[in-house]
Design an enzyme around this catalytic site. Structure first.
Site, mmCIF file in Angstrom:
data_model
loop_
_atom_site.group_PDB
_atom_site.id
_atom_site.type_symbol
_atom_site.label_atom_id
_atom_site.label_comp_id
_atom_site.label_asym_id
_atom_site.label_seq_id
_atom_site.Cartn_x
_atom_site.Cartn_y
_atom_site.Cartn_z
ATOM 1 N N CYS A 191 0.735 -1.026 -0.168
ATOM 2 C CA CYS A 191 0.161 -0.048 0.119
ATOM 3 C C CYS A 191 0.946 1.270 -0.116
ATOM 4 C CB CYS A 191 -0.842 0.052 1.317
ATOM 5 S SG CYS A 191 -2.247 -1.370 1.207
ATOM 6 N N SER A 465 -3.842 0.106 12.705
ATOM 7 C CA SER A 465 -3.250 -0.038 11.494
ATOM 8 C C SER A 465 -2.065 1.031 11.270
ATOM 9 C CB SER A 465 -4.272 0.282 10.169
ATOM 10 O OG SER A 465 -3.517 0.186 9.034
#
Length: 548
Positions: A191, A465
Site C-alpha cells: 500500500c 493499522s
C-alpha cells in the site's frame, strides 16, 4: 561451506541423489547453496509480482556461482483480513513465517538465503529468522504501489476506509464509496503510504539488511528488478565470506533504524516488530528506547497517513539514503550487507526535494513520529503516532466509551453514538485477549471519515493499522486479559491524554483501580488451533508480543 553437510563425502550419496533429482550436477555440488524464501501469492497485492523478482534473484545467484533453491512462506493481507476473524491471524503469522524459514534453511543446510518479502508481518518475520539462524542473509522488499488517483487527487487504501466513515455520517453516497474503492489501489505493490509494510521496508534498509534504495523503489520499476539481481549476486559473496546478520546488525544498527523510523513518521507497529527482531539477535530494545530516540530525532518527511505525500514521493526525493544523509550526525556508522557503511551511503546520497525531506532545522515536527505514553492506564507503556495527530488533540480530556471488542465499537460508531469529546476504549483485543492483537483500521478511519478525527480519541490494548491517523493510542500494557488497568475503566470515566508529557491516565485513584479490578469478570473468547497455542505463548505488547 555449511551445505557440505548434505553433499560432501561418499556417505552423502543419498542426499546427493535427491539433489540430482532436482536437476543438480557434479559442478553444482561445489557451489554455495542459497535458499530463497519467497512470500509470493496471488491474494496479497504486495506479493503478486514477487515471482518476477524471484527470477532476477535466481539469475544473480547463478551469475555469482551459487545454486538457488526457492521455497514459499505465508503472507496475510491486513487490508483483506481487517474487520473479521482473519485479522487475529496476522500478528501470529509473524512467528509462523520465522519458523518456516528456520525449518527450510536448517533442514537443507543452505549456505545463505534471500528473503523476498513485502508486507506487514512478513518482513519482521524474515528479520527475526535472520537473527535467529545467523547464516548469511539479505532481504529484498518488493516495493510500494503507486498511489491511486481520483478527480486529480492522490488516494490510497486509507481513503477507502475513510470514505466508509463519510458514508456512515451521510457525507458520501454509495457511488462515492465505490468510486474511491475502484481507484485507491491501482496495482501491484505494498500500500502506497507509510503504513506498516513500507515502514518495515525502510527500517530493514536502515539497519543494513537490504541493498541501497531497496525500500522505496516501486514494485513496478526496472530499478527494483536491478536490485533483485544484485541481491542474488551479493548473497553469494556474503555466503563465501560467511558474513552473517549478527555481524551486520548490532544494537546501534537497530537504534539507527529507530532514528529513521522517527524521522519518517513510521507505523506504531514498529514498536512491536523492532523489539521482537532485536530479541532474535539477543539484543534488548525496550519501548523506552523508542521514546528516547523520538525526543532527539525530528520528523522530516510528512507521508500518508499523517501527511500529503506517498512512498513514491519519498523515493523521488532520494529515498532512505537521503534520510540517512539528513541524519548522518545522529547515526552510528554501522556496516550493511552492501559492503558500505551507513555514513558512506549517506555521503553518496542525493536529496532531490527539500520539502519532501526537510533539513533538521526545518522539520515538520520537532520530535519523531512515535511517542510512548505511560500512566495509571498504561504502567508498561502505550504507543501513538504523534506525527499524525492534530496539534489541538495533543492534549485531550474526554469521557470513556467502553467496548469489550472492536465489533461493539464499530457498531456504536456506525450508529453515530460516538460524539465530540468521547474517548473510545476498546479492550480485550491484546495479544492474549484478541487473541492475536488485531489491527483496527475500521473504527479509526470511520471516525476520521465522519469528521471527528480532531474531536474523538481512541485507546486500546490492541493495535491500530499503520494507516491510522489522529489521537489513536494502542498497545496499552498490561492488556485487559492480563489484569491491566484498562479492564477497570467504566463508561463515563474521565480519560486524560497528554502526548507532550507522555501521559495516559484515567481519573481514578490507585485504590479505586485495584478495587474495580477485583470485580472484573474477564471477557474470554473461545479459540482453537493456532490461536489457542499463540495465546499460551505470547508475551506482552510492551516486549514485542514475542512467543517464548
Amino acid at each position: 561451506m555449511r551445505s557440505d553437510t548434505v553433499k560432501r563425502g561418499l556417505e552423502k550419496a543419498p542426499s546427493r541423489s535427491l539433489l540430482r533429482a532436482c536437476g543438480l550436477t557434479d559442478i553444482d555440488m561445489d557451489k554455495p547453496f542459497i535458499g530463497i524464501a519467497n512470500s509470493f501469492n496471488d491474494v496479497v497485492p504486495g506479493h503478486i509480482h514477487l515471482n518476477r523478482l524471484l527470477d532476477e534473484v535466481r539469475k544473480g545467484i547463478e551469475d555469482a556461482g551459487g545454486v538457488p533453491f526457492s521455497f514459499g512462506v505465508p503472507a496475510v493481507c491486513d487490508g483483506i483480513a481487517m474487520g473479521h476473524t482473519g485479522m487475529r491471524y496476522s500478528l501470529p503469522s509473524r512467528e509462523t513465517i520465522a519458523d518456516c524459514i528456520e525449518v527450510m534453511n536448517n533442514a537443507h543446510a543452505f549456505d545463505g538465503w534471500v528473503g523476498i518479502t513485502n508486507c506487514d508481518k512478513v518482513t519482521p518475520g524474515m528479520l527475526m529468522a535472520a537473527g535467529r539462524m545467523n547464516i548469511p542473509a539479505i532481504m529484498l522488499t518488493g516495493g510500494p504501489m503507486e498511489a491511486g488517483e481520483l478527480e486529480g487527487e492522490k488516494i490510497d487504501l486509507q481513503s477507502v476506509f475513510e470514505a466508509l466513515g463519510a458514508h456512515s455520517a451521510g457525507r458520501a453516497t454509495d457511488e462515492d464509496v465505490i468510486a474511491v474503492e475502484c481507484a485507491a489501489c491501482p496495482g501491484e505493490g505494498s500500500c502506497s503510504g507509510l503504513f506498516t509494510a513500507n515502514t518495515m521496508a525502510c527500517l530493514t534498509e536502515a539497519m543494513g539488511l537490504s541493498l541501497t534504495d531497496c525500500a522505496t523503489s516501486l514494485a513496478t520499476s526496472n530499478h527494483k528488478l536491478e536490485i533483485a539481481r544484485e541481491t542474488g549476486r551479493r548473497i553469494v559473496e556474503l555466503a563465501r565470506s560467511n558474513i552473517t546478520p549478527r555481524s551486520i546488525v548490532t544494537k546501534d544498527s537497530i537504534i539507527n533504524a529507530i532514528a529513521v523510523d522517527m524521522a519518517i513518521g513510521g507505523s506504531t507497529n514498529t514498536a512491536l516488530h523492532i523489539p521482537a527482531v532485536a530479541a532474535e539477535f539477543d539484543l534488548d530494545i525496550s519501548l523506552k528506547v523508542f521514546d528516547e530516540v523520538s525526543r532527539k530525532v525530528p520528523h522530516l518527511t510528512s507521508l500518508r497517513p499523517g501527511g500529503p505525500y506517498h512512498i513514491a514521493d519519498l523515493d523521488r526525493a532520494g529515498g532512505i539514503p537521503a534520510i540517512l544523509k539528513r541524519l548522518r550526525g545522529i547515526l552510528s556508522n554501522e556496516m550493511t550487507v552492501t559492503g558500505d557503511s551507513i555514513h558512506s551511503i549517506a555521503d553518496h546520497a542525493k536529496i532531490r526535494d527539500d520539502e519532501i525531506i526537510r533539513p533538521l532545522d526545518n522539520p515538520f515536527h520537532m520530535e519523531g513520529g512515535i511517542a510512548v505514553l505511560y500512566g495509571n492506564l498504561a504502567p508498561e507503556g502505550s504507543v501513538v503516532k504523534q506525527s499524525a495527530v492534530n496539534k489541538k488533540m495533543m492534549r485531550f480530556r474526554g469521557r470513556a466509551r467502553v467496548f469489550d471488542s472492536e465489533d461493539a465499537a464499530i457498531e456504536a460508531i456506525r450508529a453515530q453514538d460516538i460524539v465530540k469529546d468521547d474517548v473510545v476504549v476498546i479492550r480485550y483485543e491484546g495479544p492474549k485477549g484478541g487473541p492475536g492483537m488485531p489491527e483496527m483500521l475500521f473504527p479509526t478511519s470511520m471516525i476520521a471519515g465522519m469528521g471527528l478525527a480532531d474531536d474523538v480519541a481512541l485507546i486500546t490494548d490492541g493495535r491500530f493499522s499503520g494507516a491510522t491517523r489522529g489521537p489513536c493510542i494502542g498497545h496499552i500494557s498490561p492488556e485487559a486479559s492480563a489484569g491491566g488497568p484498562i479492564a477497570a475503566v467504566r463508561e463515563g470515566d474521565e480519560i486524560i491524554i497528554d502526548i507532550p508529557a507522555r501521559r495516559l491516565e484515567v481519573s481514578l485513584s490507585e485504590d479505586e483501580i485495584k478495587h474495580r479490578l477485583t470485580e472484573v469478570k474477564p471477557v474470554e473468547k473461545e479459540v482453537t488451533g493456532m490461536l489457542a497455542k499463540y495465546r499460551k505463548l505470547v508475551s506482552s505488547a510492551s516486549s514485542g508480543a514475542i512467543c517464548r
